[in-house]
Motif scaffolding. Structure first.
Motif, PDB file in Angstrom:
ATOM      1  N   LEU A   1       0.842  -1.188   0.000  1.00 27.77           N
ATOM      2  CA  LEU A   1       0.000   0.000   0.000  1.00 27.77           C
ATOM      3  C   LEU A   1       0.878   1.239   0.000  1.00 27.77           C
ATOM      4  CD1 LEU A   1      -2.767   1.384   0.222  1.00 27.77           C
ATOM      5  CD2 LEU A   1      -2.590   1.145   2.717  1.00 27.77           C
ATOM      6  N   ASP A   2       0.662   2.119  -0.962  1.00 23.99           N
ATOM      7  CA  ASP A   2       1.408   3.375  -1.043  1.00 23.99           C
ATOM      8  C   ASP A   2       0.539   4.492  -0.480  1.00 23.99           C
ATOM      9  OD1 ASP A   2       2.763   5.778  -1.914  1.00 23.99           O
ATOM     10  OD2 ASP A   2       3.925   4.487  -3.239  1.00 23.99           O
ATOM     11  N   LEU A   3       0.986   5.094   0.605  1.00 24.09           N
ATOM     12  CA  LEU A   3       0.238   6.161   1.265  1.00 24.09           C
ATOM     13  C   LEU A   3       0.699   7.547   0.818  1.00 24.09           C
ATOM     14  CD1 LEU A   3       0.094   4.677   4.870  1.00 24.09           C
ATOM     15  CD2 LEU A   3      -1.678   4.621   3.097  1.00 24.09           C
ATOM     16  N   GLY A   4       1.546   7.584  -0.202  1.00 25.53           N
ATOM     17  CA  GLY A   4       2.019   8.857  -0.721  1.00 25.53           C
ATOM     18  C   GLY A   4       1.513   9.168  -2.104  1.00 25.53           C
ATOM     19  N   LEU A   5       0.892   8.202  -2.767  1.00 29.04           N
ATOM     20  CA  LEU A   5       0.335   8.404  -4.101  1.00 29.04           C
ATOM     21  C   LEU A   5      -1.156   8.689  -3.986  1.00 29.04           C
ATOM     22  CD1 LEU A   5       2.096   5.530  -6.099  1.00 29.04           C
ATOM     23  CD2 LEU A   5       2.726   7.947  -6.020  1.00 29.04           C
ATOM     24  N   LYS A   6      -1.650   9.519  -4.863  1.00 30.19           N
ATOM     25  CA  LYS A   6      -3.066   9.889  -4.843  1.00 30.19           C
ATOM     26  C   LYS A   6      -3.769   9.261  -6.045  1.00 30.19           C
ATOM     27  CE  LYS A   6      -6.140  13.860  -4.235  1.00 30.19           C
ATOM     28  NZ  LYS A   6      -7.128  13.448  -5.239  1.00 30.19           N
ATOM     29  N   SER A   7      -4.830   8.529  -5.780  1.00 26.92           N
ATOM     30  CA  SER A   7      -5.586   7.894  -6.843  1.00 26.92           C
ATOM     31  C   SER A   7      -6.479   8.907  -7.545  1.00 26.92           C
ATOM     32  CB  SER A   7      -6.438   6.752  -6.282  1.00 26.92           C
ATOM     33  OG  SER A   7      -7.289   6.212  -7.270  1.00 26.92           O
ATOM     34  N   ALA A   8      -6.583   8.779  -8.881  1.00 30.00           N
ATOM     35  CA  ALA A   8      -7.410   9.705  -9.660  1.00 30.00           C
ATOM     36  C   ALA A   8      -8.888   9.534  -9.345  1.00 30.00           C
ATOM     37  CB  ALA A   8      -7.166   9.496 -11.152  1.00 30.00           C
ATOM     38  N   SER A   9      -9.288   8.346  -8.940  1.00 29.35           N
ATOM     39  CA  SER A   9     -10.697   8.077  -8.640  1.00 29.35           C
ATOM     40  C   SER A   9     -10.998   8.174  -7.151  1.00 29.35           C
ATOM     41  CB  SER A   9     -11.075   6.680  -9.147  1.00 29.35           C
ATOM     42  OG  SER A   9     -10.247   5.699  -8.553  1.00 29.35           O
ATOM     43  N   SER A  10     -10.062   8.732  -6.375  1.00 26.28           N
ATOM     44  CA  SER A  10     -10.244   8.816  -4.932  1.00 26.28           C
ATOM     45  C   SER A  10      -9.954  10.232  -4.464  1.00 26.28           C
ATOM     46  CB  SER A  10      -9.306   7.827  -4.218  1.00 26.28           C
ATOM     47  OG  SER A  10      -9.350   8.016  -2.830  1.00 26.28           O
ATOM     48  N   SER A  11     -10.674  10.650  -3.425  1.00 26.34           N
ATOM     49  CA  SER A  11     -10.459  11.967  -2.834  1.00 26.34           C
ATOM     50  C   SER A  11      -9.481  11.912  -1.670  1.00 26.34           C
ATOM     51  CB  SER A  11     -11.793  12.537  -2.341  1.00 26.34           C
ATOM     52  OG  SER A  11     -12.376  11.662  -1.374  1.00 26.34           O
ATOM     53  N   ARG A  12      -8.930  10.731  -1.375  1.00 23.05           N
ATOM     54  CA  ARG A  12      -8.020  10.590  -0.250  1.00 23.05           C
ATOM     55  C   ARG A  12      -6.661  11.184  -0.601  1.00 23.05           C
ATOM     56  NH1 ARG A  12     -11.091   5.855  -0.253  1.00 23.05           N
ATOM     57  NH2 ARG A  12      -9.633   4.776  -1.619  1.00 23.05           N
ATOM     58  N   ALA A  13      -6.145  12.027   0.290  1.00 24.38           N
ATOM     59  CA  ALA A  13      -4.903  12.738   0.022  1.00 24.38           C
ATOM     60  C   ALA A  13      -3.704  11.923   0.487  1.00 24.38           C
ATOM     61  CB  ALA A  13      -4.927  14.096   0.720  1.00 24.38           C
ATOM     62  N   SER A  14      -2.519  12.375   0.066  1.00 26.13           N
ATOM     63  CA  SER A  14      -1.283  11.748   0.496  1.00 26.13           C
ATOM     64  C   SER A  14      -1.039  12.032   1.969  1.00 26.13           C
ATOM     65  CB  SER A  14      -0.122  12.284  -0.351  1.00 26.13           C
ATOM     66  OG  SER A  14       1.116  11.868   0.186  1.00 26.13           O
ATOM     67  N   LEU A  15      -0.546  11.025   2.706  1.00 28.45           N
ATOM     68  CA  LEU A  15      -0.262  11.209   4.124  1.00 28.45           C
ATOM     69  C   LEU A  15       1.123  11.813   4.311  1.00 28.45           C
ATOM     70  CD1 LEU A  15      -1.700   7.967   5.739  1.00 28.45           C
ATOM     71  CD2 LEU A  15      -2.820  10.136   5.269  1.00 28.45           C
ATOM     72  N   PRO A  16       1.323  12.611   5.358  1.00 28.84           N
ATOM     73  CA  PRO A  16       2.617  13.278   5.573  1.00 28.84           C
ATOM     74  C   PRO A  16       3.733  12.265   5.845  1.00 28.84           C
ATOM     75  CG  PRO A  16       1.178  13.581   7.465  1.00 28.84           C
ATOM     76  CD  PRO A  16       0.334  12.969   6.394  1.00 28.84           C
ATOM     77  N   LYS A  17       4.801  12.379   5.098  1.00 33.27           N
ATOM     78  CA  LYS A  17       5.887  11.396   5.167  1.00 33.27           C
ATOM     79  C   LYS A  17       6.610  11.421   6.508  1.00 33.27           C
ATOM     80  CE  LYS A  17      10.153  10.090   2.779  1.00 33.27           C
ATOM     81  NZ  LYS A  17      11.042  10.398   1.639  1.00 33.27           N
ATOM     82  N   SER A  18       7.060  12.575   6.946  1.00 28.51           N
ATOM     83  CA  SER A  18       7.861  12.666   8.172  1.00 28.51           C
ATOM     84  C   SER A  18       7.062  12.229   9.399  1.00 28.51           C
ATOM     85  CB  SER A  18       8.371  14.100   8.358  1.00 28.51           C
ATOM     86  OG  SER A  18       7.285  15.018   8.404  1.00 28.51           O
ATOM     87  N   GLU A  19       5.791  12.585   9.447  1.00 29.42           N
ATOM     88  CA  GLU A  19       4.971  12.198  10.590  1.00 29.42           C
ATOM     89  C   GLU A  19       4.725  10.688  10.606  1.00 29.42           C
ATOM     90  OE1 GLU A  19       1.432  14.534  10.953  1.00 29.42           O
ATOM     91  OE2 GLU A  19       2.445  16.383  10.381  1.00 29.42           O
ATOM     92  N   MET A  20       4.587  10.108   9.435  1.00 34.85           N
ATOM     93  CA  MET A  20       4.405   8.659   9.368  1.00 34.85           C
ATOM     94  C   MET A  20       5.677   7.933   9.800  1.00 34.85           C
ATOM     95  SD  MET A  20       2.264   7.982   5.880  1.00 34.85           S
ATOM     96  CE  MET A  20       2.540   6.237   6.101  1.00 34.85           C
ATOM     97  N   GLU A  21       6.832   8.450   9.393  1.00 33.58           N
ATOM     98  CA  GLU A  21       8.107   7.827   9.782  1.00 33.58           C
ATOM     99  C   GLU A  21       8.283   7.860  11.298  1.00 33.58           C
ATOM    100  OE1 GLU A  21      10.875   8.668   5.825  1.00 33.58           O
ATOM    101  OE2 GLU A  21      10.818  10.142   7.456  1.00 33.58           O
ATOM    102  N   ALA A  22       7.924   8.981  11.915  1.00 32.88           N
ATOM    103  CA  ALA A  22       8.021   9.076  13.370  1.00 32.88           C
ATOM    104  C   ALA A  22       7.059   8.114  14.063  1.00 32.88           C
ATOM    105  CB  ALA A  22       7.748  10.518  13.808  1.00 32.88           C
ATOM    106  N   GLU A  23       5.880   7.960  13.508  1.00 31.44           N
ATOM    107  CA  GLU A  23       4.886   7.075  14.095  1.00 31.44           C
ATOM    108  C   GLU A  23       5.274   5.607  13.956  1.00 31.44           C
ATOM    109  OE1 GLU A  23       1.510   5.974  16.107  1.00 31.44           O
ATOM    110  OE2 GLU A  23       2.181   8.031  15.750  1.00 31.44           O
ATOM    111  N   LEU A  24       5.895   5.247  12.827  1.00 28.67           N
ATOM    112  CA  LEU A  24       6.206   3.851  12.534  1.00 28.67           C
ATOM    113  C   LEU A  24       7.616   3.448  12.957  1.00 28.67           C
ATOM    114  CD1 LEU A  24       4.589   3.721   8.990  1.00 28.67           C
ATOM    115  CD2 LEU A  24       3.736   2.579  11.040  1.00 28.67           C
ATOM    116  N   GLY A  25       8.445   4.402  13.328  1.00 29.94           N
ATOM    117  CA  GLY A  25       9.799   4.076  13.753  1.00 29.94           C
ATOM    118  C   GLY A  25      10.678   3.593  12.619  1.00 29.94           C
TER     119      GLY A  25
END
Length: 235
Positions: A108-132
């Motif tokens: 699952l790529d949380l940084g790519l935005k699908s053309a058929s979806s309104s879901r935005a890209s998630l912040p990279k640095s905050e995700m890295e801190a959360e996931l270690g």
């Protein structure tokens, strides 16, 4: 001696049969997940997920090596909830394989935005801190990964890149829709089905390499003789 040979070959034949049986079982299971969307959704509940951000995989440093973290469905839903997204985002994942115990693997790529979806890209640095961990270029981390992980990540990255580049139909220009497993994309308007293309790289023979080198040398020499590559010296 003959008894030893018969025992050895019997064990070897049994091992080959077991490997073949495991391969066939996995292939059938993967085919079922690609064709049956309900079965694939069911497999997502017990499967694991590899995370990417803008096609870079999530890795965790361990000494001089990199480990590849895998998230369960519950862990992924908890992560998405912290960033204000629901479990529907998991529909953007793609099937990349399974274990011998039929544990499905998804990317699952949380940084790519699908053309058929309104879901935005998630912040990279905050995700890295959360996931270690860190989202690292795969080619940079290649030699710090074991061969199994690197092969799986390259497959997942290629599949995610293909879906990112085929979000629109080449005939109608309308957005295409991915099936649950990510084994194809369909245009609702033109009914065209797109399948991921897999390139097979073949090792060239010495003769073909020489012909290709000679062709390049001739071309460069014609355009700009001073910059042409040196011919191969023969001993």
């Amino acid at each position: 001696m003959s008894l030893y040979c018969r025992t050895f070959f019997r064990r070897k034949s049994f091992g080959c049969y077991r490997l073949l049986s495991t391969y066939v079982t996995k292939a059938r299971y993967l085919f079922e997940l690609k064709e049956d969307e309900e079965a694939c959704r069911k497999a997502q509940k017990t499967g694991v997920f590899y995370l990417f951000h803008d096609l870079d995989p999530l890795l965790q440093a361990s000494g001089h090596r990199y480990l590849v973290p895998r998230l369960s469905r519950a862990e992924l839903e908890g992560l998405l909830g912290k960033f204000g997204q629901d479990s529907q985002r998991i529909e953007d994942s793609v099937l990349v394989g399974c274990s011998e115990q039929q544990e499905a693997w998804f990317a699952l790529d949380l940084g790519l935005k699908s053309a058929s979806s309104s879901r935005a890209s998630l912040p990279k640095s905050e995700m890295e801190a959360e996931l270690g961990g860190s989202f690292i270029k795969l080619r940079q981390a290649l030699f710090q990964l074991n061969s199994v992980d690197s092969s799986l990540l390259f497959t997942a990255q290629a599949l995610l890149r293909w879906h990112d580049g085929h979000q629109f139909c080449s005939k109608s220009g309308q957005p295409t829709q991915k099936n649950v497993a990510g084994s194809k994309r369909v245009c609702p308007s033109s009914k065209i089905i797109y399948y991921p293309q897999v390139k097979v790289w073949k090792k060239l023979s010495i003769e073909k390499l020489r012909k290709r080198w000679a062709w390049k040398w001739k071309t460069y020499s014609t355009l700009r003789p001073s910059t042409g590559p040196f011919p191969i010296a023969h001993s």
